[in-house]
Design a protein around this motif. Structure first.
Motif, PDB file in Angstrom:
ATOM      1  N   ARG A 150      39.702  47.170  41.379  1.00  0.00           N
ATOM      2  CA  ARG A 150      39.623  47.508  39.953  1.00  0.00           C
ATOM      3  C   ARG A 150      40.219  48.865  39.587  1.00  0.00           C
ATOM      4  O   ARG A 150      40.281  49.196  38.406  1.00  0.00           O
ATOM      5  CB  ARG A 150      38.175  47.449  39.431  1.00  0.00           C
ATOM      6  CG  ARG A 150      37.571  46.063  39.504  1.00  0.00           C
ATOM      7  CD  ARG A 150      36.446  45.921  38.507  1.00  0.00           C
ATOM      8  NE  ARG A 150      35.336  46.822  38.768  1.00  0.00           N
ATOM      9  CZ  ARG A 150      34.385  47.102  37.868  1.00  0.00           C
ATOM     10  NH1 ARG A 150      34.433  46.569  36.671  1.00  0.00           N
ATOM     11  NH2 ARG A 150      33.402  47.910  38.177  1.00  0.00           N
ATOM     12  N   VAL A 181      32.096  40.769  37.546  1.00  0.00           N
ATOM     13  CA  VAL A 181      32.357  41.639  36.406  1.00  0.00           C
ATOM     14  C   VAL A 181      32.400  40.793  35.150  1.00  0.00           C
ATOM     15  O   VAL A 181      33.062  39.753  35.109  1.00  0.00           O
ATOM     16  CB  VAL A 181      33.684  42.396  36.590  1.00  0.00           C
ATOM     17  CG1 VAL A 181      33.933  43.328  35.417  1.00  0.00           C
ATOM     18  CG2 VAL A 181      33.675  43.169  37.895  1.00  0.00           C
ATOM     19  N   ARG A 182      31.679  41.213  34.149  1.00  0.00           N
ATOM     20  CA  ARG A 182      31.613  40.460  32.903  1.00  0.00           C
ATOM     21  C   ARG A 182      32.206  41.283  31.765  1.00  0.00           C
ATOM     22  O   ARG A 182      32.113  42.510  31.754  1.00  0.00           O
ATOM     23  CB  ARG A 182      30.157  40.106  32.561  1.00  0.00           C
ATOM     24  CG  ARG A 182      29.510  39.178  33.582  1.00  0.00           C
ATOM     25  CD  ARG A 182      30.044  37.751  33.416  1.00  0.00           C
ATOM     26  NE  ARG A 182      29.395  36.830  34.341  1.00  0.00           N
ATOM     27  CZ  ARG A 182      29.901  36.480  35.503  1.00  0.00           C
ATOM     28  NH1 ARG A 182      31.066  36.983  35.897  1.00  0.00           N
ATOM     29  NH2 ARG A 182      29.275  35.628  36.305  1.00  0.00           N
ATOM     30  N   VAL A 183      32.797  40.597  30.800  1.00  0.00           N
ATOM     31  CA  VAL A 183      33.290  41.263  29.602  1.00  0.00           C
ATOM     32  C   VAL A 183      32.102  41.563  28.702  1.00  0.00           C
ATOM     33  O   VAL A 183      31.312  40.679  28.388  1.00  0.00           O
ATOM     34  CB  VAL A 183      34.308  40.379  28.858  1.00  0.00           C
ATOM     35  CG1 VAL A 183      34.731  41.038  27.551  1.00  0.00           C
ATOM     36  CG2 VAL A 183      35.514  40.121  29.744  1.00  0.00           C
ATOM     37  N   SER A 197      32.011  47.380  29.682  1.00  0.00           N
ATOM     38  CA  SER A 197      31.828  47.408  31.135  1.00  0.00           C
ATOM     39  C   SER A 197      33.087  46.992  31.876  1.00  0.00           C
ATOM     40  O   SER A 197      33.308  47.401  33.005  1.00  0.00           O
ATOM     41  CB  SER A 197      30.667  46.487  31.527  1.00  0.00           C
ATOM     42  OG  SER A 197      30.925  45.158  31.109  1.00  0.00           O
ATOM     43  N   HIS A 198      33.947  46.143  31.238  1.00  0.00           N
ATOM     44  CA  HIS A 198      35.149  45.691  31.937  1.00  0.00           C
ATOM     45  C   HIS A 198      36.303  46.684  31.798  1.00  0.00           C
ATOM     46  O   HIS A 198      37.289  46.591  32.508  1.00  0.00           O
ATOM     47  CB  HIS A 198      35.595  44.334  31.382  1.00  0.00           C
ATOM     48  CG  HIS A 198      36.025  44.392  29.949  1.00  0.00           C
ATOM     49  ND1 HIS A 198      35.129  44.465  28.916  1.00  0.00           N
ATOM     50  CD2 HIS A 198      37.258  44.418  29.381  1.00  0.00           C
ATOM     51  CE1 HIS A 198      35.785  44.513  27.763  1.00  0.00           C
ATOM     52  NE2 HIS A 198      37.079  44.498  28.024  1.00  0.00           N
ATOM     53  N   GLU A 209      44.908  41.220  30.341  1.00  0.00           N
ATOM     54  CA  GLU A 209      43.674  40.492  30.044  1.00  0.00           C
ATOM     55  C   GLU A 209      42.462  41.415  29.995  1.00  0.00           C
ATOM     56  O   GLU A 209      41.494  41.152  29.269  1.00  0.00           O
ATOM     57  CB  GLU A 209      43.455  39.361  31.059  1.00  0.00           C
ATOM     58  CG  GLU A 209      43.211  39.824  32.490  1.00  0.00           C
ATOM     59  CD  GLU A 209      44.478  39.961  33.308  1.00  0.00           C
ATOM     60  OE1 GLU A 209      44.382  40.022  34.546  1.00  0.00           O
ATOM     61  OE2 GLU A 209      45.572  40.013  32.694  1.00  0.00           O
ATOM     62  N   VAL A 210      42.498  42.500  30.748  1.00  0.00           N
ATOM     63  CA  VAL A 210      41.400  43.471  30.705  1.00  0.00           C
ATOM     64  C   VAL A 210      41.519  44.335  29.456  1.00  0.00           C
ATOM     65  O   VAL A 210      40.525  44.654  28.798  1.00  0.00           O
ATOM     66  CB  VAL A 210      41.397  44.329  31.980  1.00  0.00           C
ATOM     67  CG1 VAL A 210      40.373  45.457  31.876  1.00  0.00           C
ATOM     68  CG2 VAL A 210      41.089  43.465  33.204  1.00  0.00           C
ATOM     69  N   GLY A 213      40.264  42.326  26.589  1.00  0.00           N
ATOM     70  CA  GLY A 213      38.925  41.768  26.707  1.00  0.00           C
ATOM     71  C   GLY A 213      38.925  40.266  26.857  1.00  0.00           C
ATOM     72  O   GLY A 213      37.871  39.630  26.779  1.00  0.00           O
ATOM     73  N   ALA A 215      39.540  38.633  29.535  1.00  0.00           N
ATOM     74  CA  ALA A 215      38.942  38.301  30.827  1.00  0.00           C
ATOM     75  C   ALA A 215      38.581  39.593  31.533  1.00  0.00           C
ATOM     76  O   ALA A 215      39.134  40.661  31.238  1.00  0.00           O
ATOM     77  CB  ALA A 215      39.904  37.476  31.686  1.00  0.00           C
ATOM     78  N   ALA A 216      37.652  39.496  32.461  1.00  0.00           N
ATOM     79  CA  ALA A 216      37.282  40.655  33.260  1.00  0.00           C
ATOM     80  C   ALA A 216      38.282  40.825  34.404  1.00  0.00           C
ATOM     81  O   ALA A 216      39.103  39.949  34.688  1.00  0.00           O
ATOM     82  CB  ALA A 216      35.866  40.479  33.808  1.00  0.00           C
ATOM     83  N   HIS A 217      38.191  41.953  35.060  1.00  0.00           N
ATOM     84  CA  HIS A 217      39.115  42.256  36.154  1.00  0.00           C
ATOM     85  C   HIS A 217      38.757  41.418  37.374  1.00  0.00           C
ATOM     86  O   HIS A 217      37.671  41.515  37.933  1.00  0.00           O
ATOM     87  CB  HIS A 217      39.024  43.738  36.504  1.00  0.00           C
ATOM     88  CG  HIS A 217      40.136  44.217  37.372  1.00  0.00           C
ATOM     89  ND1 HIS A 217      41.050  45.170  36.954  1.00  0.00           N
ATOM     90  CD2 HIS A 217      40.503  43.887  38.632  1.00  0.00           C
ATOM     91  CE1 HIS A 217      41.917  45.397  37.923  1.00  0.00           C
ATOM     92  NE2 HIS A 217      41.598  44.640  38.948  1.00  0.00           N
TER      93      HIS A 217
END
Length: 689
Positions: A150, A181-183, A197-198, A209-210, A213, A215-217
């Motif tokens: 990450r 890891v969650r968005v 948090s992401h 995508e991160v 938002g 998708a999460a990493h």
């Protein structure tokens, strides 16, 4: 480009030596601010006294029996960075312990980022492939273990061998299980509470995508970061360092280089990526391009990346064969990966004509030193080391603004500097301005500010801006030339000689580049000496307190430059004396300014002959403004004073306000503004009639 602000403080005094220090002698000054602060750690500057060396035998004495005893050598303290982690959970504590164990097992290492960008070393092709394979192998190992890094970037990669071909992926603070890891927003009471948090890591290496938002990493995010790191290593260039915005951003911050919001938008919306390294093999370029694909599903896995690298010869170490590379030659100041410390060598190279020890000097060096020598000789004959042009109405360099000579405890201004730049309505692809703003430091006891207004391209302006400080430090490479434009020469001589040398060197090394630039540069040396050199139609103006100037009977506004334009009678005569003509108000029918750097097609008619002014600052001097003609064409000298005085006393903010006004008035040109406050400032505004 952006704003630079903050009060300039004198360099810290040299600390006393440590004597008989212990390992534990590590001190952070009381109340010292953090050098850097993030969600996972705070970094402080500190001084560490290493353990004492074995005592040396005491010298002298008759030796008759006894004694022993020895002398402990003084130990010089070392400047270090102390990283204090923010540990808010048992999981974070476990990660920290794992990283400490990893670092403790490594031999003395360097950081890849520092080797590439601080030491400015370029790895050869085989070493690039070796480094990329080691980095990829580390990331693949994490993925096989069900983890994502990450925060993969060159600053988190260690070079673990003397040849700098073995890389170790480090900094595991953000390590997390893949899919865990969650968005959303972080909860709890730690430093990340309330943040997305992401959204962790470093912007230039974060996948689209991160950033959106969406998708999460996950593992594809690490592959994306590997692609950025791979290109950065091959190019030896910081990601996006040459990227500029598509439109002028004049909302809060005026910049030509991306701020975080603009860069994020360009990566996501426009598909912006770092410029591919020049000369790399096509298969490696294709692999990197695939790694930073916008669609995470289209990116290769790290296993696929490793397979392709293996086919390119990247798995066999620094000596492994690989495909042909067509690398460009080393840039000035850049060195080979395996070279010894070259700082001293670079200084010697800049000075080697001083004693005639290098008969076979490169042609561009011969040309630059000859130009600096010619300028210095002409300047000394025309004006002398202290005389100013007849149009100058300011304080002579040997006097203070009140007319009295400087005392032993001479006045020293308090400096705060800021800069703003914008392409204006011309658009970012036509941004040809450059600037220099360097404040006093331990190895640089002066302030250097310059505004360069390029034309016909940005090549000349960029070349001079990146080399001006080094050229000023050596007076253009002339140490014992007539007039003495070396390191002990007057500031005005050093500044003018540096510009002459850079003009000649640029034209010698870039014969096919038609670009040119005007420049106005200021060199402020302690205690209060100010030299300004001008070539072209950018301007520098010194502003004094109106009340103090009236009381002393001196002008409140002091121009430090005059425009060198072909429509000026004296300048037109000088153009004719150099063999040129003025047609329709332009030199040789081409150039509106009569003096410029570069512009090989209009030389020698348009000379790079800097006009230098020197003065001594005093308590009445309030602030200094340097700007390209984009400002002065639409904002008057008096209006600049009013705007600066009615803006919160932050130099960068004052510069941005001036640049914004110029664009708002439709100047139609690039605008760069430097503001230097010369007296203590605060955020409280005061109005002065």
């Amino acid at each position: 480009m952006g704003s630079v602000g903050g009060a300039v403080r004198p360099p810290p005094p040299t600390p006393p030596p440590c004597v008989d220090a212990a390992w534990a002698d590590l001190s952070i000054p009381s109340g010292a601010p953090a050098a850097a602060s993030g969600t996972s750690a705070v970094v402080y500057r500190a001084r560490w006294c290493p353990p004492p060396q074995p005592s040396l035998p005491a010298s002298g004495g008759d030796g008759g029996g006894g004694g022993g005893g020895g002398v402990s050598a003084a130990i010089t303290p070392i400047d270090v960075a102390v990283r204090r982690p923010r540990i808010t959970s048992a999981e974070a504590l476990e990660r920290f312990g794992s990283e400490v164990a990893l670092r403790a097992a490594l031999p003395p290492t360097r950081i890849l980022f520092d080797a590439l960008h601080v030491e400015r070393r370029r790895p050869p092709p085989a070493t690039v492939l070796s480094l990329l394979s080691h980095i990829g192998s580390g990331v693949e190992h994490l993925h096989r273990a069900g983890l994502v890094h990450r925060d993969l970037k060159t600053a988190n990669v260690l070079l673990a061998d003397a040849g700098r071909s073995v890389a170790v992926v480090a900094d595991l603070d953000l390590l997390a299980p893949a899919g865990a890891v969650r968005v959303g927003r972080a909860s709890g009471r730690g430093p990340s509470a309330g943040r997305l948090s992401h959204m962790v890591g470093t912007l230039a290496y974060m996948p689209p995508e991160v950033l959106t938002g969406a998708a999460a990493h996950g593992p594809p995010g690490d592959v994306y970061a590997w692609g950025v790191v791979a290109n950065e290593t091959a190019a030896a260039a910081v990601p996006y360092v040459d990227a500029r915005m598509d439109v002028a951003a004049l909302h809060t911050v005026l910049e030509t280089r991306f701020n975080e919001v603009a860069l994020r938008g360009a990566i996501v919306r426009d598909g912006l990526r770092p410029r591919l390294a020049v000369g790399m093999p096509a298969p490696l370029g294709a692999l990197i391009t695939a790694a930073w694909a916008a669609d995470a599903a289209a990116r290769p896995t790290m296993a696929t990346v490793m397979a392709v690298l293996g086919s390119l010869g990247g798995g066999g170490g620094a000596g492994a064969p690989g495909p042909a590379w067509a690398l460009p030659s080393l840039a000035e100041g850049e060195s080979h990966w395996g070279d010894a410390d070259d700082a001293g060598a670079r200084k010697l190279a800049a000075l080697r004509l001083a004693d005639g020890s290098a008969a076979a000097a490169p042609p561009e060096e011969v040309a630059s030193v000859a130009a600096a020598t010619a300028w210095t000789t002409a300047w000394a004959a025309r004006e002398g080391s202290s005389a100013n042009p007849p149009w100058f109405i300011g304080t002579p360099p040997e006097d203070t603004p009140g007319g009295s000579p400087p005392a032993a405890d001479a006045y020293t201004p308090t400096l705060t500097a800021g800069v703003a730049a914008t392409p204006g309505d011309r658009g970012a692809d036509r941004m040809e301005d450059r600037h220099v703003l360097l404040t006093p430091a331990v190895d640089r006891p002066y302030l250097l500010a310059a505004v360069l207004d390029g034309h016909g391209g940005d090549g000349c302006a960029d070349y001079v801006a990146t080399r001006l400080d080094a050229a000023v430090a050596t007076g253009g490479g002339v140490v014992r030339a007539a007039g003495g434009a070396g390191t002990d020469a007057p500031p005005g001589a050093r500044l003018g000689a540096a510009l002459a040398a850079l003009d000649a060197r640029f034209r010698a090394t870039h014969p096919a580049d038609p670009s040119g630039a005007t420049v106005v540069a200021a060199l402020l040396t302690p205690p209060a000496s100010l030299a300004v050199a001008n070539v072209g139609d950018s301007r520098a103006v010194l502003y004094r307190s109106v009340a103090a100037a009236a009381a002393a009977g001196v002008p409140a506004v002091v121009p430090l430059s005059r425009d060198h334009v072909a429509t000026d009678a004296a300048e037109a005569a000088a153009v004719a004396a150099r063999g040129g003509t003025v047609t329709a108000g332009r030199v040789n029918g081409v150039l509106a300014v009569s003096r410029a750097l570069g512009d090989a097609g209009v030389k020698p008619a348009a000379a790079a002959d800097a006009e230098v002014v020197t003065t001594r600052l005093g308590p009445a001097d309030e602030f200094l403004v340097l700007a390209s003609d984009g400002l002065w064409d639409v904002v008057g000298v008096a209006e600049v004073a009013r705007l600066v005085r009615t803006t919160v006393r932050v130099a960068g903010m004052a510069a941005r306000r001036l640049a914004a006004l110029a664009v708002d008035r439709g100047c139609g040109d690039n605008v760069t503004v430097v503001v230097v406050y010369l007296t203590p400032v605060s955020t409280c505004m005061t109005l002065e009639e």
